[in-house]
Motif scaffolding. Structure first.
Motif, PDB file in Angstrom:
ATOM      1  N   SER A 165      -4.670   2.979   2.562  1.00 61.34           N
ATOM      2  CA  SER A 165      -4.558   3.865   3.720  1.00 61.34           C
ATOM      3  C   SER A 165      -4.745   5.332   3.352  1.00 61.34           C
ATOM      4  CB  SER A 165      -3.186   3.689   4.387  1.00 61.34           C
ATOM      5  OG  SER A 165      -2.917   4.753   5.281  1.00 61.34           O
ATOM      6  N   ASP A 196       0.853  -1.189   0.000  1.00 60.99           N
ATOM      7  CA  ASP A 196       0.000   0.000   0.000  1.00 60.99           C
ATOM      8  C   ASP A 196       0.891   1.242   0.000  1.00 60.99           C
ATOM      9  OD1 ASP A 196      -1.769   2.033   0.362  1.00 60.99           O
ATOM     10  OD2 ASP A 196      -2.662   1.262   2.219  1.00 60.99           O
ATOM     11  N   GLY A 223      -3.651   7.469   6.174  1.00 62.41           N
ATOM     12  CA  GLY A 223      -4.546   7.346   7.311  1.00 62.41           C
ATOM     13  C   GLY A 223      -5.947   7.857   7.076  1.00 62.41           C
ATOM     14  N   ASP A 283       0.633   4.737   1.950  1.00 61.99           N
ATOM     15  CA  ASP A 283       0.965   4.842   3.367  1.00 61.99           C
ATOM     16  C   ASP A 283       2.456   5.156   3.484  1.00 61.99           C
ATOM     17  OD1 ASP A 283       1.560   4.450   6.072  1.00 61.99           O
ATOM     18  OD2 ASP A 283       0.130   2.802   6.275  1.00 61.99           O
ATOM     19  N   GLN A 307      -9.070  -1.650  -0.353  1.00 62.37           N
ATOM     20  CA  GLN A 307      -8.858  -0.552   0.581  1.00 62.37           C
ATOM     21  C   GLN A 307      -7.383  -0.150   0.688  1.00 62.37           C
ATOM     22  OE1 GLN A 307     -11.679   0.973   2.124  1.00 62.37           O
ATOM     23  NE2 GLN A 307     -12.482  -0.331   0.461  1.00 62.37           N
ATOM     24  N   GLY A 367      -7.911   6.946   4.471  1.00 63.69           N
ATOM     25  CA  GLY A 367      -8.723   5.882   3.898  1.00 63.69           C
ATOM     26  C   GLY A 367      -9.187   6.219   2.489  1.00 63.69           C
TER      27      GLY A 367
END
Length: 779
Positions: free
Chosen positions: A429, A383, A432, A386, A427, A434
């Protein structure tokens, strides 16, 4: 959607607009740059194209901008020194210059379509024909009026021709290995920026929305063009300029320029999927030196890895990897290794175990690590949205750095997958906040490149070399790029010129194609013509696909080998010129390879010139891109041009016939040019360049030349030399040092003029050479 305009409020550089339904704003970035914004989601989202530093610099600059606001019967009028912005009900925005000449205005009528329902269209689909349905209305939709003779450039690496008018495109990074044709709506990169030219007016629009978006540049109707998306916010920047270069400079001010690359990266690169053993790589390197062909870099595709597991190497094929790289480095070869984002799902594999422990992989809507299938088999995906994951991914590159690898080739980062595209609801990050796959898809490769670039800058200390397939606006801050999996067909060579030029106009200065073509089988003639175009591409790499005919320079016959050698050596002679162009790009945003329209926009013949290009402002290249062609028409814009090969001079503003046997790529030098050359070398760094060759072309002009160590970032602290060469009408060549901060400067210059040459020792701050007094023998 917005309703009537009820009032406004000015807060620093933002004009808040209160409509019946929403609060929107116009943000003044500078006199010629404005932002049009409306929040259609809960928050003002992260921009991946624009850095916070760029935004802050614009905010500081805008404090000096005088803004006048007038409430009029027809709407609100916002004036800067250069623009006149009228805001009307329903957030309709019309933009004029300070002479109140219309530049760009919103379309007031309903959309229409040239496509009408036809009976039996399902039958065509049954036979395999692709039937494109009419594009519907979008949640976010900006429709602009066609004022007349608009031509459009940019939009990244889309297929087709230079001018994008009459075509429709999608911004959705797509891995498509089939031969690319004009009707393709999407490829590997999503750069939602275009430049409009209409008569003498120039403006650009950057739609800063990473979701899947559509750009219809007048295909649906000659009355308007539009862009739109289903998610995200209405967020676009309007940039005005007196020239196309002004517009591009504003865009680069927002999204950043490509940092000055290491010098070796501008040399010749050789690649194939794959060189599978250490012995094969050694043989490739040996062949270059034995055949007297310069080369700086060999790329290793996925088979160098242990079962395609990232951050490994094969103990069978490359048991001596570190020793191999050290040996090749001593022989003047850099090694670049491919890295894909997919991490093999395998317990006991350290990268997977670490990522699992640190919770680094994207998840499905149930919170389980999402899996798909690529080269290693079942994989999970980091991801990259992030910061923690980017740091972890970057840390893993230390393994390759310690092996001696010189650069990273990020591939399959659209992200590609074999068992269907990642679902929309995967999904991420997003620092943080989302987000799902719909928002991150187009920036996934961008964020992977950011992670790679920042790690190499931190751990290697030299200027990172990162090559990427997938991009978003601003990726040029981190990576060079190539146009993906092209084919060894003439249509792809023909497409290369407008494709690379439009990438340059989209901010990507360091770009190239796979010379010779990746898929399908190359022919000797095609490789000869492609290397002639590739010689002038910023990234000069020959690459081919497993199972296809080999296409190294010696893979065919002696003629093909000789022609490859000729143009690769030409590239190495011109290395100081290319390096100067990257120095120029970092400062003003201009691309290295340029469509003629960028340099000569007043000349209508250049507006749709698809088979010629400029390298900087001084070299015009007219490659042959058709099989069997041995003569071509060349268009020379206004001015005096000299044939590079024959010295024949031509008055521009017309077409000329140029014989083009297989060994000749027509190229012309602008009168008054002082063209820097290196002496013959087998690779960059083979020897200290203490003498610079200056090829002087009769006329009047000046040229700035830049020199540093070609490796690290010390140039940002002033450790470089800059020279100014001036050529006057009375044939006096004046040489000046205008900045001296790099100790290892040139000791001599070799002046070449009309077949004669003279060597001078340069020991003064100013030195003048009388060209007519050069009396050496004809070369």
């Amino acid at each position: 959607m917005f309703g009537k305009l009820l009032g406004y409020q000015k807060l620093e550089n933002r004009i808040l607009l209160q409509f019946e339904e929403k609060v929107c704003y116009i943000e003044i970035m500078e006199e010629t740059v404005i932002r049009i914004f409306a929040s259609l989601e809960e928050k003002e989202q992260i921009s991946y194209g624009i850095t916070e530093l760029s935004r802050q610099q614009y905010c500081n600059a805008c404090q000096q901008v005088s803004v006048q606001i007038e409430q009029r019967e027809q709407g609100l009028v916002i004036k800067t020194g250069k623009l006149w912005v009228e805001v009307n009900d329903d957030f309709k925005v019309d933009i004029y210059n300070n002479q109140h000449e219309i530049l760009c205005r919103d379309y007031r009528m309903e959309r229409e379509s040239f496509m009408q329902p036809e009976a039996g269209w399902q039958q065509a689909a049954q036979e395999g024909h692709t039937i494109q349905e009419k594009t519907g209305k979008h949640k976010i939709q900006v429709i602009k009026t066609m004022e007349g003779e608009e031509v459009f450039y940019g939009l990244g690496d889309k297929t087709g021709f230079l001018n994008k008018r009459g075509y429709e495109y999608e911004m959705w990074n797509s891995d498509i290995p089939d031969p690319h044709v004009d009707s393709f709506r999407a490829l590997y990169k999503s750069i939602p920026f275009f430049i409009t030219m209409r008569n003498s007016h120039f403006y650009g629009i950057f739609f800063d929305n990473p979701h899947k978006s559509v750009f219809d540049m007048g295909k649906e109707s000659e009355k308007y063009y539009f862009f739109g998306a289903e998610q995200g916010n209405l967020d676009y920047y309007f940039m005005y300029g007196n020239t196309m270069a002004d517009v591009l400079k504003s865009y680069m001010g927002l999204t950043g320029t490509h940092p000055l690359p290491q010098l070796w990266t501008l040399g010749y690169h050789q690649s194939r999927w794959s060189y599978e053993t250490s012995q094969e790589v050694r043989e490739i390197a040996k062949s270059f030196r034995e055949n007297d062909i310069p080369c700086d870099c060999i790329h290793l595709d996925i088979d160098y890895m242990d079962g395609c597991r990232v951050f490994t190497y094969s103990p069978e094929g490359f048991p001596d990897m570190k020793e191999l790289i050290q040996q090749l480095n001593q022989e003047g070869f850099q090694i670049v290794t491919i890295i894909d984002p997919g991490v093999k799902l395998e317990e006991g594999y350290p990268i997977y175990d670490q990522g699992l422990e640190l919770d680094c992989f994207v998840k499905d809507k149930e919170g389980t690590n999402y899996t798909n299938w690529v080269w290693p088999g079942t994989v999970v995906y980091p991801d990259f949205s992030d910061e923690k994951v980017r740091s972890w991914w970057g840390e893993n590159h230390r393994y390759l750095i310690e092996l001696g690898v010189s650069g990273i080739w990020n591939d399959m980062n659209e992200p590609a997958s074999f068992h269907g595209e990642l679902p929309d609801d995967i999904q991420f990050s997003e620092e943080g906040q989302g987000a799902d796959h719909r928002r991150i898809h187009n920036v996934y490769g961008h964020l992977m490149s950011q992670a790679t670039y920042e790690a190499w800058k931190k751990y290697k200390k030299t200027r990172p070399f990162v090559i990427t397939r997938a991009c978003y606006a601003g990726t040029q801050r981190y990576a060079t790029a190539w146009t993906g999996d092209n084919h060894s067909i003439w249509a792809h060579l023909q497409m290369a010129v407008p494709q690379l030029c439009n990438l340059g106009l989209s901010g990507m200065a360091f770009v190239g194609t796979d010379v010779g073509g990746f898929g399908s089988d190359c022919t000797p003639e095609l490789l000869c013509r492609w290397v002639q175009t590739g010689c002038f591409s910023p990234l000069f790499r020959n690459h081919s696909c497993k199972g296809s005919r080999r296409q190294e320079p010696w893979a065919f016959n002696q003629e093909t080998l000789d022609i490859n050698r000729k143009y690769i050596k030409l590239r190495y002679r011109l290395l100081p010129y290319f390096y100067d162009l990257f120095w120029e790009h970092e400062r003003n945003g201009l691309p290295v390879i340029r469509p003629l329209v960028l340099e000569f926009p007043e000349d209508r013949n250049t507006w749709e010139m698809n088979d010629q290009f400029m390298v900087g402002s001084h070299i015009l290249v007219a490659p042959v891109v058709n099989q069997g062609q041995r003569m071509r028409l060349v268009y020379l814009p206004e001015g005096i041009w000299e044939d590079y090969w024959t010295g024949e001079r031509h008055v521009g503003g017309t077409y000329i016939k140029r014989e083009a046997p297989l060994e000749v790529c027509p190229m012309y030098i602008k009168a008054g040019t002082i063209l820097p050359n290196y002496p013959e070398i087998a690779y960059t760094g083979e020897k200290k360049i203490k003498q610079l060759i200056l090829e002087v072309y009769e006329g009047e002009g000046e040229y700035y030349h830049y020199q540093d160590n070609g490796k690290d970032f010390s140039y940002q602290e002033g450790v470089y030399n800059q020279y100014l060469f001036r050529l006057s009408e009375n044939r006096k060549l004046q040489l000046d040092i205008i900045h001296q901060g790099y100790e290892e400067g040139y000791t001599t210059f070799l002046i070449r003029w009309k077949g004669r040459e003279k060597q001078i020792c340069f020991v003064q701050d100013t030195q003048i050479v009388l060209l007519d007094e050069i009396e050496s023998e004809v070369l």
